[in-house]
Design a protein around this motif. Structure first.
Motif, PDB file in Angstrom:
ATOM      1  N   ALA A 194       0.975  -1.020   0.101  1.00 61.46           N
ATOM      2  CA  ALA A 194      -0.075   0.145   0.035  1.00 61.46           C
ATOM      3  C   ALA A 194       0.797   1.259  -0.014  1.00 61.46           C
ATOM      4  CB  ALA A 194      -0.894   0.035   1.111  1.00 61.46           C
ATOM      5  N   CYS A 196       0.374   4.266   0.999  1.00 61.21           N
ATOM      6  CA  CYS A 196       0.393   5.005   2.151  1.00 61.21           C
ATOM      7  C   CYS A 196       1.593   4.892   2.949  1.00 61.21           C
ATOM      8  CB  CYS A 196      -0.987   4.936   2.843  1.00 61.21           C
ATOM      9  SG  CYS A 196      -1.481   3.191   3.244  1.00 61.21           S
ATOM     10  N   HIS A 197       2.173   3.790   2.887  1.00 61.49           N
ATOM     11  CA  HIS A 197       3.529   3.443   4.004  1.00 61.49           C
ATOM     12  C   HIS A 197       4.771   3.877   3.314  1.00 61.49           C
ATOM     13  CE1 HIS A 197       0.619   1.021   6.554  1.00 61.49           C
ATOM     14  NE2 HIS A 197       0.027   0.642   5.759  1.00 61.49           N
ATOM     15  N   ASN A 273       7.871   1.186   9.601  1.00 60.26           N
ATOM     16  CA  ASN A 273       6.484   0.801   9.628  1.00 60.26           C
ATOM     17  C   ASN A 273       6.293   0.261  10.890  1.00 60.26           C
ATOM     18  OD1 ASN A 273       6.317  -2.337   9.513  1.00 60.26           O
ATOM     19  ND2 ASN A 273       7.973  -1.829   7.794  1.00 60.26           N
ATOM     20  N   GLU A 381      -0.209   8.813  10.335  1.00 60.50           N
ATOM     21  CA  GLU A 381      -0.861   7.835   9.869  1.00 60.50           C
ATOM     22  C   GLU A 381      -1.842   7.542  10.828  1.00 60.50           C
ATOM     23  OE1 GLU A 381       1.441   4.757   8.097  1.00 60.50           O
ATOM     24  OE2 GLU A 381       3.119   6.105   8.421  1.00 60.50           O
ATOM     25  N   TYR A 383      -4.965   4.118  11.217  1.00 58.23           N
ATOM     26  CA  TYR A 383      -5.504   3.000  10.613  1.00 58.23           C
ATOM     27  C   TYR A 383      -6.838   2.571  11.319  1.00 58.23           C
ATOM     28  CZ  TYR A 383      -1.540   3.338   7.628  1.00 58.23           C
ATOM     29  OH  TYR A 383      -0.807   4.025   6.756  1.00 58.23           O
ATOM     30  N   THR A 392      -4.461  -0.358   4.826  1.00 56.77           N
ATOM     31  CA  THR A 392      -4.336   0.206   3.313  1.00 56.77           C
ATOM     32  C   THR A 392      -4.573   1.438   3.080  1.00 56.77           C
ATOM     33  OG1 THR A 392      -6.636  -0.846   2.494  1.00 56.77           O
ATOM     34  CG2 THR A 392      -4.499  -2.342   2.528  1.00 56.77           C
ATOM     35  N   VAL A 393      -5.389   2.057   4.097  1.00 55.17           N
ATOM     36  CA  VAL A 393      -6.017   3.455   3.828  1.00 55.17           C
ATOM     37  C   VAL A 393      -5.609   4.233   5.051  1.00 55.17           C
ATOM     38  CG1 VAL A 393      -7.989   4.843   3.350  1.00 55.17           C
ATOM     39  CG2 VAL A 393      -8.076   2.382   2.259  1.00 55.17           C
ATOM     40  N   ASN A 394      -4.769   5.361   4.830  1.00 59.72           N
ATOM     41  CA  ASN A 394      -4.468   6.215   5.903  1.00 59.72           C
ATOM     42  C   ASN A 394      -5.423   7.105   6.110  1.00 59.72           C
ATOM     43  OD1 ASN A 394      -3.255   8.044   7.537  1.00 59.72           O
ATOM     44  ND2 ASN A 394      -1.529   8.669   6.341  1.00 59.72           N
ATOM     45  N   ARG A 395      -6.120   6.967   7.146  1.00 61.70           N
ATOM     46  CA  ARG A 395      -7.372   8.157   7.652  1.00 61.70           C
ATOM     47  C   ARG A 395      -6.964   9.351   8.396  1.00 61.70           C
ATOM     48  NH1 ARG A 395     -12.119   4.542   8.175  1.00 61.70           N
ATOM     49  NH2 ARG A 395     -13.056   6.598   8.459  1.00 61.70           N
TER      50      ARG A 395
END
Length: 427
Positions: A194, A196-197, A273, A381, A383, A392-395
């Motif tokens: 992903a 975003c990482h 990460n 980040e 999640y 998979t999606v940084n909120r």
């Protein structure tokens, strides 16, 4: 430290497990006085990542002013030993509190070939597969203990650090690697990385044969450690010490072996990460005489700071009030959970630090705050582990989660305000 999330204390997953620790209660002492056989050094604050054995690292006083678990256990009457990986700087030097010291002269490499060790601070050389050579020294310690200090009623603490599963994955015993000729490795998900990482430093190869060989080598290395740990346990059993020895099988981090489309751990990406695979640490404990029940699982969030306090609690070696205040560890004993008792006021958030990044993780959310270093700052980040378990999606920019971010950030700040040691901050 990002390596230190252990939600399932009694659950052993072979992948990612690297080291071993042991504790054996002395039969002539109270039942709580265990002796220990262990694999990843328990930590009062956390573990620095990779203290290189080079001039600038050697000159830095990493452990200056710190109290080692070996010192506290030795002060409580334990016979103490370390065999294998130390990785906290000055590896060849015998550190305070250890009666027996057998580690590396320079580094943990190679896994096979000519081996350079530090035997009580003196240069020693050997040849062959590294882990069996470490097992030999661990077994010697246990035999010697039984003849000498053990005969006088002393319990022991033995730390054994194996490194087979550490990269490079190319030196596992061939007879163990070949056991996986027909393996499917279907437990490894095939998934993209992903963006975003950031970026993976060791992405999954597009050549399936390369990936297959890496998996065979890695699983062979896991089997190698299983075999060596089995030898140490057999030695304990032969000595009549297994029932009354607290055995801790754990590591200092998890590992990605294709998960998220990458290999390695927290330092396998830029920026670093906090994947679940990186921060979850396998941890299994066995101590029949101490009331730890077989196949019990605890879902409380614990880390190696807690393990440090737990071992001292079990050993009757907890520091006095003044020393404990000076150490100022965030750890808390989980002996009660190990013995099947429920603890109502246990933490709901686990805190981690890895270099200049910090993480707060609850059952549902994972917040990662990043701090500037040398003029560079990566994005923060957040999640939602319930809706997005694969992260998979940084909120972080989602306005509906602003309150979650604020509360977890506040919790992070309070934690580090209380526990940061001047001169030793990851920032």
């Amino acid at each position: 430290n990002s390596d230190m999330l252990t939600p399932n204390m009694n659950r052993l997953a072979a992948k990612g497990t690297r080291m071993t620790q042991a504790f054996t209660p002395c039969p002539v002492c109270s039942p709580a006085r265990a002796s220990f056989f262990t694999g990843c050094m328990p930590s009062q604050h956390g573990i620095h990542d990779w203290l290189k054995e080079r001039a600038d690292a050697m000159d830095h006083p990493w452990l200056e002013g710190q109290t080692l678990i070996s010192e506290l256990l030795k002060g409580a009457g334990y016979h103490t030993g370390l065999v294998g990986k130390w990785h906290c700087g000055h590896t060849r030097d015998t550190h305070p509190g250890f009666d027996r010291w057998f580690s590396y002269w320079v580094s943990q490499y190679p896994h096979y070939g000519v081996q350079q060790f530090s035997d009580q601070g003196k240069f020693a050389i050997d040849q062959g597969q590294q882990s069996p050579l470490l097992t030999k020294r661990a077994s010697e310690f246990l035999r010697e203990h039984k003849k000498t200090e053990g005969a006088q009623g002393k319990p022991f603490f033995l730390f054994v650090g194996y490194v087979d599963t550490h990269s490079p994955h190319n030196a596992a015993p061939s007879e163990l690697v070949s056991q996986y000729d027909s393996a499917t490795f279907r437990d490894i998900p095939k998934e993209p990385f992903a963006p975003c990482h950031g970026e993976p430093l060791i992405p999954v190869s597009s050549n399936p044969q390369i990936e297959r060989m890496k998996h065979m080598e890695y699983y062979g290395a896991v089997s190698s450690i299983d075999r060596e740990v089995g030898k140490v346990l057999a030695e304990l059993e032969a000595n009549g010490q297994l029932e009354n020895t607290l055995v801790i099988y754990t590591g200092d981090h998890g590992l990605n072996t294709g998960q998220h489309g990458m290999w390695e751990k927290g330092n396998g990406t830029l920026p670093q990460n906090f994947f679940e695979e990186s921060i979850r640490v396998s941890c299994t404990l066995s101590w029949p005489a101490g009331g730890i029940h077989q196949n019990a699982v605890c879902n409380d969030l614990v880390n190696h700071c807690d393990l440090w306090v737990t071992l001292l609690d079990i050993a009757g070696a907890s520091p006095d009030e003044k020393t404990a205040a000076r150490i100022n560890s965030p750890g808390r004993s989980y002996l009660a959970q190990l013995q099947g008792r429920k603890v109502e006021d246990w933490r709901q958030t686990i805190i981690s630090e890895y270099g200049n990044a910090r993480m707060a993780r609850t059952e549902r959310y994972k917040l990662i705050r990043r701090y500037a270093y040398d003029g560079v700052r990566f994005v923060d980040e957040l999640y939602d582990l319930k809706d997005d378990p694969r992260e998979t999606v940084n909120r972080f920019e989602d306005p509906s989660l602003a309150r979650v971010i604020h509360e977890l950030t506040d919790e992070l700040d309070r934690f580090f305000d209380k526990y940061t040691v001047a001169g030793h901050s990851g920032l």
